[in-house]
Write an enzyme that holds these catalytic residues in place. Sequence first.
Site, short mmCIF file in Angstrom:
data_model
loop_
_atom_site.label_atom_id
_atom_site.label_comp_id
_atom_site.label_asym_id
_atom_site.label_seq_id
_atom_site.Cartn_x
_atom_site.Cartn_y
_atom_site.Cartn_z
N ASP A 202 0.61 -1.12 0.07
CA ASP A 202 -0.13 0.13 0.35
C ASP A 202 1.05 0.84 0.08
O ASP A 202 2.33 0.92 -0.48
CB ASP A 202 -0.68 0.20 1.43
CG ASP A 202 -2.04 0.58 0.75
OD1 ASP A 202 -2.31 1.81 0.91
OD2 ASP A 202 -3.39 -0.46 1.24
N HIS A 292 -3.04 3.32 -4.77
CA HIS A 292 -2.31 2.26 -3.62
C HIS A 292 -0.80 2.17 -3.28
O HIS A 292 -0.59 1.26 -3.34
CB HIS A 292 -3.46 1.63 -2.25
CG HIS A 292 -4.31 2.14 -2.07
ND1 HIS A 292 -4.53 2.67 -0.83
CD2 HIS A 292 -5.55 1.89 -2.69
CE1 HIS A 292 -6.00 3.16 -0.28
NE2 HIS A 292 -6.62 2.44 -1.66
N GLU A 352 -10.01 2.58 -5.31
CA GLU A 352 -9.66 3.89 -4.43
C GLU A 352 -9.16 4.73 -4.92
O GLU A 352 -8.17 5.36 -5.27
CB GLU A 352 -9.73 3.99 -2.67
CG GLU A 352 -10.72 3.51 -2.24
CD GLU A 352 -10.16 3.94 -0.59
OE1 GLU A 352 -11.07 3.99 0.64
OE2 GLU A 352 -9.28 3.34 -0.32
#
Length: 767
Positions: A202, A292, A352
């Site tokens: 991440d 990410h 995301e």
Amino acid sequence: MMKRLSLLALMLLAAQLLVNSSLLAQSNPRYPLIPYPQELQERSGNFTVTAQTALVVKDKVFTGEADQLASLFRQAGIALKKLPKAPAKGYIQFMADSTITQDEGYSLDISNERILVRAKQPSGAFRAVQTIRQLAPPAIEGKNALKLVSLPAVLIRDFPVYAYRGMHVDVSRHFFTIDYLKKFIDRLALYKFNKLHLHLTDDQGWRVEIKKYPLLTEKSAWRVLNNQDTVCMRLAKETDNPDMELDKRFIRTTDGVTEYGGFYTQDQLRALVKYAKARHIDIVPEIDMPGHMDAAIQQYPFLACTEGGWKGGPFTVPICPCKETTFEFAENIFKEIFDIFPYEYVHLGADEVNKSSWKNYTDCKELMEKEGLKSVEELQSYFVHRMEKFFNANGKKLIGWDEILEGGVSSTANVMYWRSWVPKAPVEAAKNGNKVIMTPGNPLYFDAAPDQYAVRNVYRFNPIPKGLTEAEAANIIGAQANIWSEWIPTENRLEYMTLPRMLALPEVLWTNRQNDYDGFLERLDAHYTRLDTLKTKYRLPDIEGLVEENVFVDKARFYPSSPAAGLVLRYTTDGQAPTKSSPIVDKPISVTASTLFKLAAFKGDLRGDVYNVRFKQQALLPAFSGATTSGLTVSYYPGTFKSTADLDAQTAASSWSQTNLEVDKSRTSGSDVFGLRYKGLITVPADGVYTFFLKADDGAVLLIDGQMVVDNDGLHSAKEKSGQAALKSGAHQFELKFIEGGGGYTLELEAQAPFGSRKVISPAWFQ
């Protein structure tokens, strides 16, 4: 993975098995099994395991599973005798059974004279071993030099309803050792999980060695302490909780700079895979992209469409799907991942994604025109499609978070649903033919603070969303709970956040029974001692029936009851957290002045949550003397708010009248982020102290006559807070402020009148 029968067929079979079994066995302390078997027939008597007990493997395919059972008894002090054939009695035998149709199915036949383990596949035999393990006393888990182990006689026929039964651990935000992951795998095995999803990368850290790109672990595995670290350090001090301290094993100082990090070598991960495989648990690795990926982009900046890292909103700049060098990098990464993890599933992430850097990049415009792509959402789908083809060509199945549905997705991709505020996502995916794994934030994000409802909410979770036919529902292949580690810096904290609610999930996924919660709690009580023996730190049961903010006119009584046998309640009144030497609550405490009690349950050295219970002396608030109105005026505030106090500086975009406290979604312009203010008069029938219970997702506060009664503010998942108000009979000014930060839409208010029962606030209260 087992071939999944239709859900209806499995449920009917399970129901028939239950008819044939003893329902009373669910609360029989002789059989405290989690998950509970599909069929259990009680028997009298016991089989005693001693050093004279023989271990027989009739079908050699079960040798590994028999060896694990032998190892379990050996560590407890009993060495079983391995024999080629079964004697007349006093033996444990493993054998194949062609009548068992499911790979993980098994039967366990325990009489006074022998134990028979039957299964179709080794995975089924292994699940039987875990059932034996749970039937044995907790001392079996330790090195206790036992002379014998008594197992209750029983006949069990068992199988799982769902094929995918998983837990997820984020090792990027905060890191955990290989040894701890092995301990975690052991617990998964004990409770019949079969998947461990590791979130390996991440923005905050890259945790897996990639030989072709050594900077990913030389540099990207380490970070300067960030806001997540400092929040943990602050909470450790504010809550007097050492479990919130950063693990010093993962802190280093380089050139005077303090850094946090760590990574796993490929050899370490291969050893972990081997360890998990022996326990019939698949490890699902996740390399999250295209978003990410800041940890990688910082060392390999060519991956981004534009230079830089944290830009363009709440999420980092992603890798660029419009460059061939991006795909070369991604494919090289996954080639090494495929080599480490031999299982069918590999997770791409794809959640995301901040796509703003793609919109004006020349190469992206050209690619979109060439491929006929109309939006950056379709551009992300292009990336996912291409990576899926690469996965498939290497014998792997792609999993992505449910954002992969945006812009279109192939029917062969596997969708992991997490966004509770997008309920249509799993329905659309299942109708499209995608296999779906349910991981909704509520109730399966175990990083969300647990409360008195946490275990119940998991136990009653239904993996099948509404709106699916039986054939479409068959595409829901299971579920998993997720543990994101932004504010979980230690193993102890992870244990606390995970247990005991993790034990409720197998009841859903293996047994598929959500109608025996009381029986489950009785069985759960028996497992605390086992968890103690396994040196596991779990969350103690909640102290129920507490009201956080109490008021009284003359005097009050404080006398909370222990939530479970063996727990001791201790308290302080000096503002400090209770310790093992604090006074015990063993009789009612008279309260005659405003007092703050800090209360906690203790079990040996294990301390439960610290509760703040405040008593405030207050005269009865006089009834409202102005003109009365009926109903509520509701004001709507569009936008994102962190606190209900933020509404005070805003001008309402619209307002309307209604008779109750519902969140009227038709009035919020389809938004998932907004604030509401409810104002009116609430009428109470008699003088006295009224208790209010306010449940909200996200934040809400209740004020009566301008005084704070319940403070449940902030951005959080659904939770309940309570408070009291001393009121004269008649009407009182009522105000409730509510903020929604992501589509939960939970707002519930209940009240309890003096000497009355708890009831939902109805429109009649606002007349």
